[in-house]
Design an enzyme around this catalytic site. Structure first.
Site, PDB file in Angstrom:
ATOM      1  N   SER A 141       0.864  -1.169   0.000  1.00  0.00           N
ATOM      2  CA  SER A 141       0.000   0.000   0.000  1.00  0.00           C
ATOM      3  C   SER A 141       0.911   1.233   0.000  1.00  0.00           C
ATOM      4  O   SER A 141       1.953   1.210  -0.658  1.00  0.00           O
ATOM      5  CB  SER A 141      -0.916  -0.081   1.224  1.00  0.00           C
ATOM      6  OG  SER A 141      -1.940   0.871   1.147  1.00  0.00           O
ATOM      7  N   HIS A 167      -2.826  -1.287  -3.309  1.00  0.00           N
ATOM      8  CA  HIS A 167      -3.970  -0.391  -3.099  1.00  0.00           C
ATOM      9  C   HIS A 167      -3.726   0.869  -3.907  1.00  0.00           C
ATOM     10  O   HIS A 167      -2.688   1.491  -3.794  1.00  0.00           O
ATOM     11  CB  HIS A 167      -4.086  -0.001  -1.623  1.00  0.00           C
ATOM     12  CG  HIS A 167      -4.360  -1.172  -0.730  1.00  0.00           C
ATOM     13  ND1 HIS A 167      -4.058  -1.173   0.595  1.00  0.00           N
ATOM     14  CD2 HIS A 167      -4.921  -2.373  -0.993  1.00  0.00           C
ATOM     15  CE1 HIS A 167      -4.428  -2.327   1.142  1.00  0.00           C
ATOM     16  NE2 HIS A 167      -4.943  -3.084   0.193  1.00  0.00           N
ATOM     17  N   ASP A 224      -4.371  -4.669   5.984  1.00  0.00           N
ATOM     18  CA  ASP A 224      -4.682  -5.647   4.944  1.00  0.00           C
ATOM     19  C   ASP A 224      -3.455  -6.552   4.778  1.00  0.00           C
ATOM     20  O   ASP A 224      -2.325  -6.078   4.803  1.00  0.00           O
ATOM     21  CB  ASP A 224      -5.015  -4.917   3.628  1.00  0.00           C
ATOM     22  CG  ASP A 224      -5.576  -5.868   2.582  1.00  0.00           C
ATOM     23  OD1 ASP A 224      -5.964  -6.998   2.949  1.00  0.00           O
ATOM     24  OD2 ASP A 224      -5.625  -5.474   1.401  1.00  0.00           O
TER      25      ASP A 224
END
Lengths: 187, 285
Positions: A10, A37, A130
């Site tokens: 991310s 992401h 995540d």
């Protein structure tokens, strides 16, 4: 093609990928899947950017795309990426999972069902949790888990969560990642 | 929601066959990875502690089936999703449709209707709405009721308005609806040419000939064989030179149909070729 290498990242992970990709062996014998992401709009520039950094083929796959060795698959924005038994990609536009779509957890968990103990899953820099559930699933199926060394991460939350909440086999500095991947090549 | 994994592949397979036999809803050719996630998800949401419990509920309580279908089928949608797709429809497809006296559009898997209202707005702005019929179908009757109402959360309007502008929209997006507390009710003139009906892509057949079929983010949930079957259904339902629009990551590339269609832009829109061209192509083949 029995092995799969998964990378989830991310905030702050693009920088790491740009360092790793040029160092990857030009003839990898397995595919790599990257789940990043990113914003919801179709950002084809990212594929081009990554492609420019490696002689391997970086693809933003369509649904039902078959996995091939030496290709790097970048999860398309706003879809979850799942794997099927026949080693094709299924895309899924269902609810976000832990506020993320694509979700690293979902791809990791799906891939390890197919590739079992030959699954390698790496978590890079990022600002959310995540990946933790996915890493647990990988470990439960005897796969190998890896995390970027949090000290080297622009945003250390995600690798820290990975290390503290799941069992991580290898903690790597960005400079060590490509070497690790290249060593998995079977001649 | 990912772990614990309550379901074994063989058990799921068996249950899907049972549902098909009992109720006529056939999910056996849905993409395995995805449907397993959905079934796992419904076990978590409805608090079944084992797969057997879910099965019991489904087999013994026919009323639960509707709930199951609603949760198994994904109903995530938005207006003017992927604005560039709608821009291509507006600029490249609708002008071609103008040559027909009556335009028939099939939106397969319309869910709660956001897409069909988007299409109606484009038809209105290209002055085609009076001669266009929009057939909007879905497997799930309860989403069709919502679609018929044309009432969407006001909280979505900012996003939809941005999408609309990016798709080449010409007006004030807010002219198309009346705001009422938390909801936006879309204008009746958009609804006049819409026909809503249940249609199951797995088991139902072609019901008309269309100049444009749009089916976005439905086929990703089907396995390859079922995809092939549905592509055939679309092919049978599409006039020559008709258009087929798919989701941004769906493709004809892995399908038999590929050689009879050509992609008209970088968007996922294909045009069916004329019969004679198809013959020449297949002769060469």
């Amino acid at each position: 093609m029995d092995t799969i290498f998964l990378i989830g990242g991310s905030a702050g992970s693009l920088k790491v990928l740009l360092e790793v990709l040029p160092e990857l062996s030009a003839n990898l014998t397995f595919p790599i899947i990257i789940i990043l992401h990113r914003k919801g709009y179709v950002d084809s520039q990212l594929v081009n950017l990554l492609n420019a950094k490696t002689s391997l083929n970086v693809i933003e796959p369509d649904d039902k795309e078959p996995l091939s060795p030496g290709n790097i698959y970048l999860a398309p924005p706003d879809y979850h990426l799942l794997l099927e038994q026949d080693k094709t990609i299924s895309l899924d536009f269902s609810e976000k999972f832990n506020f993320s779509r694509p979700s690293i957890d979902i791809t990791f968990s799906s891939a390890v069902k197919i590739f079992k103990e030959n699954t390698f899953a790496l978590i890079l820099s990022g600002a959310n949790a995540d990946g933790v559930e996915g890493l647990k699933a990988v470990k439960a199926n005897n796969g190998t888990t890896l995390a970027q060394n949090p000290i080297t991460a622009e945003v250390n939350y995600m690798p820290l969560q990975a290390i503290t909440q799941s069992k991580i086999d290898f903690v790597l500095n960005p400079s060590e990642i490509a070497t690790f991947i290249n060593k998995l090549n079977v001649s | 929601m990912i772990e614990p994994d309550l379901i074994r592949d063989e058990e799921l397979e068996k249950l899907l066959i049972e549902i098909a036999e009992l109720y006529g809803y056939d999910f056996t050719q849905y993409s395995k990875a995805s449907i397993k996630r959905r079934v796992n998800r419904i076990c978590v949401i409805d608090k079944f502690t084992s797969f057997a419990e879910l099965r019991y509920q489904l087999i013994k309580q026919p009323s639960y089936l509707q709930r199951f279908i609603e949760e198994i089928t994904v109903n995530v949608t938005e207006m003017f999703r992927d604005p560039s797709f709608y821009k291509a429809l507006r600029d490249d497809v609708f002008p071609q449709l103008d040559t027909y006296p009556i335009i028939r559009i099939w939106l397969a898997g319309c869910s709660t209707g956001e897409e069909v209202y988007s299409l109606a707005i484009i038809a209105k702005e290209t002055n085609l709405i009076q001669k266009t019929l929009f057939y909007a179908t879905d497997i799930n009757p309860s989403v069709l009721e919502k679609a018929r109402d044309g009432i969407f959360p006001i909280s979505q309007m900012k996003l939809y308005s941005e999408n609309y502008i990016n798709s080449g929209g010409l007006k004030n997006f807010s002219d198309y609806y009346t705001a009422n507390y938390d909801f936006a009710r879309f204008n009746d003139d958009l609804k006049q040419k819409m026909i809503f009906s249940t249609h199951n892509l797995v088991s139902d057949r072609s019901f008309n000939e269309f100049q444009l079929i749009i089916c976005r983010n439905v086929l990703i949930y089907f396995d390859k064989d079922l995809q092939a079957k549905v592509f055939k259904l679309f092919d049978d339902s599409l006039e020559h030179l008709g258009f087929l629009g798919l989701g941004s990551k769906e493709t004809l590339r892995f399908s038999q149909l590929d050689k009879h269609y050509h992609q008209i832009s970088t968007e996922k829109i294909w045009r069916k070729q004329k019969e004679d061209k198809r013959l020449i192509k297949s002769n060469n083949f």
